[in-house]
Design an enzyme around this catalytic site. Sequence first.
Site, mmCIF file in Angstrom:
data_model
loop_
_atom_site.group_PDB
_atom_site.id
_atom_site.type_symbol
_atom_site.label_atom_id
_atom_site.label_comp_id
_atom_site.label_asym_id
_atom_site.label_seq_id
_atom_site.Cartn_x
_atom_site.Cartn_y
_atom_site.Cartn_z
ATOM 1 C CG HIS A 159 4.251 -12.060 2.613
ATOM 2 N ND1 HIS A 159 5.626 -12.124 2.708
ATOM 3 C CD2 HIS A 159 3.999 -11.490 1.419
ATOM 4 C CE1 HIS A 159 6.167 -11.608 1.619
ATOM 5 N NE2 HIS A 159 5.207 -11.213 0.814
ATOM 6 C CG ASP B 190 2.731 -8.895 7.785
ATOM 7 O OD1 ASP B 190 2.751 -7.721 7.376
ATOM 8 O OD2 ASP B 190 3.005 -9.873 7.068
ATOM 9 C CD GLN C 288 -0.525 -5.938 1.099
ATOM 10 O OE1 GLN C 288 -1.203 -5.011 0.647
ATOM 11 N NE2 GLN C 288 0.599 -6.312 0.528
ATOM 12 C CE LYS D 282 4.226 -4.722 0.829
ATOM 13 N NZ LYS D 282 4.180 -5.522 -0.393
ATOM 14 C CB CYS E 286 5.350 -13.980 -0.905
ATOM 15 S SG CYS E 286 6.538 -13.354 -2.066
HETATM 16 N N1 PMP Z 1 3.611 -9.220 4.681
HETATM 17 C C1 PMP Z 1 2.654 -8.997 3.780
HETATM 18 C C2 PMP Z 1 1.225 -9.302 4.142
HETATM 19 C C3 PMP Z 1 2.976 -8.477 2.543
HETATM 20 O O1 PMP Z 1 2.032 -8.253 1.636
HETATM 21 C C4 PMP Z 1 4.328 -8.181 2.240
HETATM 22 C C5 PMP Z 1 4.736 -7.646 0.893
HETATM 23 N N2 PMP Z 1 4.189 -8.283 -0.197
HETATM 24 C C6 PMP Z 1 5.279 -8.418 3.226
HETATM 25 C C7 PMP Z 1 4.889 -8.930 4.433
HETATM 26 C C8 PMP Z 1 6.729 -8.128 3.002
HETATM 27 O O2 PMP Z 1 6.924 -6.771 2.829
HETATM 28 P P1 PMP Z 1 8.328 -6.209 2.303
HETATM 29 O O3 PMP Z 1 8.660 -6.996 1.068
HETATM 30 O O4 PMP Z 1 8.057 -4.770 2.027
HETATM 31 O O5 PMP Z 1 9.311 -6.428 3.397
#
Ligand code: PMP
Length: 416
Positions: free
Chosen positions: A133, A210, A213, A236, A374
């Site tokens: 991401h 990270d 997910q 999440k 993203c």
């Molecule tokens: N890493 C991953 C794999 C994600 O899916 C996300 C959220 N889409 C993030 C990081 C960022 O998370 P947040 O926007 O809650 O900081």
Amino acid sequence: MGAPGLQAVAAPFDAERVKREFPILARPVHGKPLVYLDNAATAQKPRAVIERLARYYEEENANVHRGVHLLSERATAAYEGARARVARFLGARDPREVIFVRGTTEAINLVAQTFGRARVGPGDEVLITGMEHHSNIVPWQMLCREKGATLRIVPVSDAGDIDLADLERLLGPRTRLLAIAHVSNALGTVNPVKEAVARAHAVGVPVLVDGAQGAPHLPVDVGDLGCDFYAFSGHKVYGPTGIGALWGRLELLEEMPPWQGGGDMILSVSFERTVYNRVPYKFEAGTPDMAGAAGLATALDWMAGLGPEALLAHERDLAGYAAEQLAAVPGARLVGTPRERAGVVSFVLKDVHPHDIGTILDREGVAIRTGHHCAQPLMSRFGLAATARASFAVYNTRADVDALVRGLEKVRRMLG
Ligand code: PMP
């Protein structure tokens, strides 16, 4: 008590009953029942979490760690109780290893700006994978630019997997950190994190996972994974927005310099010299999100109440069923067919722009995400600008997948 000799059998997972605990899921969208399949972006909140936030503000609110009065003690108890709850959720040895942050993004930036700044120098390398991401790319890119270091990328296969042999090859004498997603938000790939950590540690490289997910879908045990940092977002895992956690190995957190300066992160301040507070407060400058932390603890209790095995089995079934049903839609192609999948199915429909799919499905009450998720470098890897993505949560059912497939039939009739 059951009859002698009979094993207790867990009740089948009742997703419809679970769904009724989420007020927003009962609200129609464009006059249709809502089928919410954008859970990888954010999950909806059960009534228990919504009520916990209200109760915090109605009965406990004051600033933490500062007052001697009753409400401040209550707020501190809620906040520190939440820290212990998060530690338990992650299998952490010690609540001091949990730092409250806004979410995964802030957690990764914290590590980049403290651990990264202290450890990465000119000519060094930071290793990530090709499926990260943006929030697990850009903070490292910024750090590398600042330090004259290089960002290296573990390639992603056509199926959407990484190969541990590639990872091993890329772990060099200048690698200072491996940062890897537990689960890809764009493809649903479950990465072999434990094996990756073992490879990295064998050559002395620390690992950040990270878990944005991973935490919603998989049991997390940082001791078992063996990693050094684990980041996740409350929103999440059915918790409030604006709160998340960074778990870090105590020895590392202790040696890391602080990040933001301000109240609570200090023991004493004079104009000549400031003495920083202990871990974890050293990393929590300013008034934290106390209500959010309390709500997150409730969300984790709520999830635990469903039974982690039942949750896992239900979501496995859903993701598998969705992959199977979507693959059978004429003209549809799955993007990513990883060895192990959690929570996410990405696809494209021949000649139809993903945004058009999303817009038509929305009129049918089906909420999915379309775009680059993203993860633009990953999209480029697959030669795509965007995909359509359905992502699942505990309250989704096979009927939701069927609604998605019916919606796609309509898309095909209108645009195919
Ligand atoms: N890493 C991953 C794999 C994600 O899916 C996300 C959220 N889409 C993030 C990081 C960022 O998370 P947040 O926007 O809650 O900081």
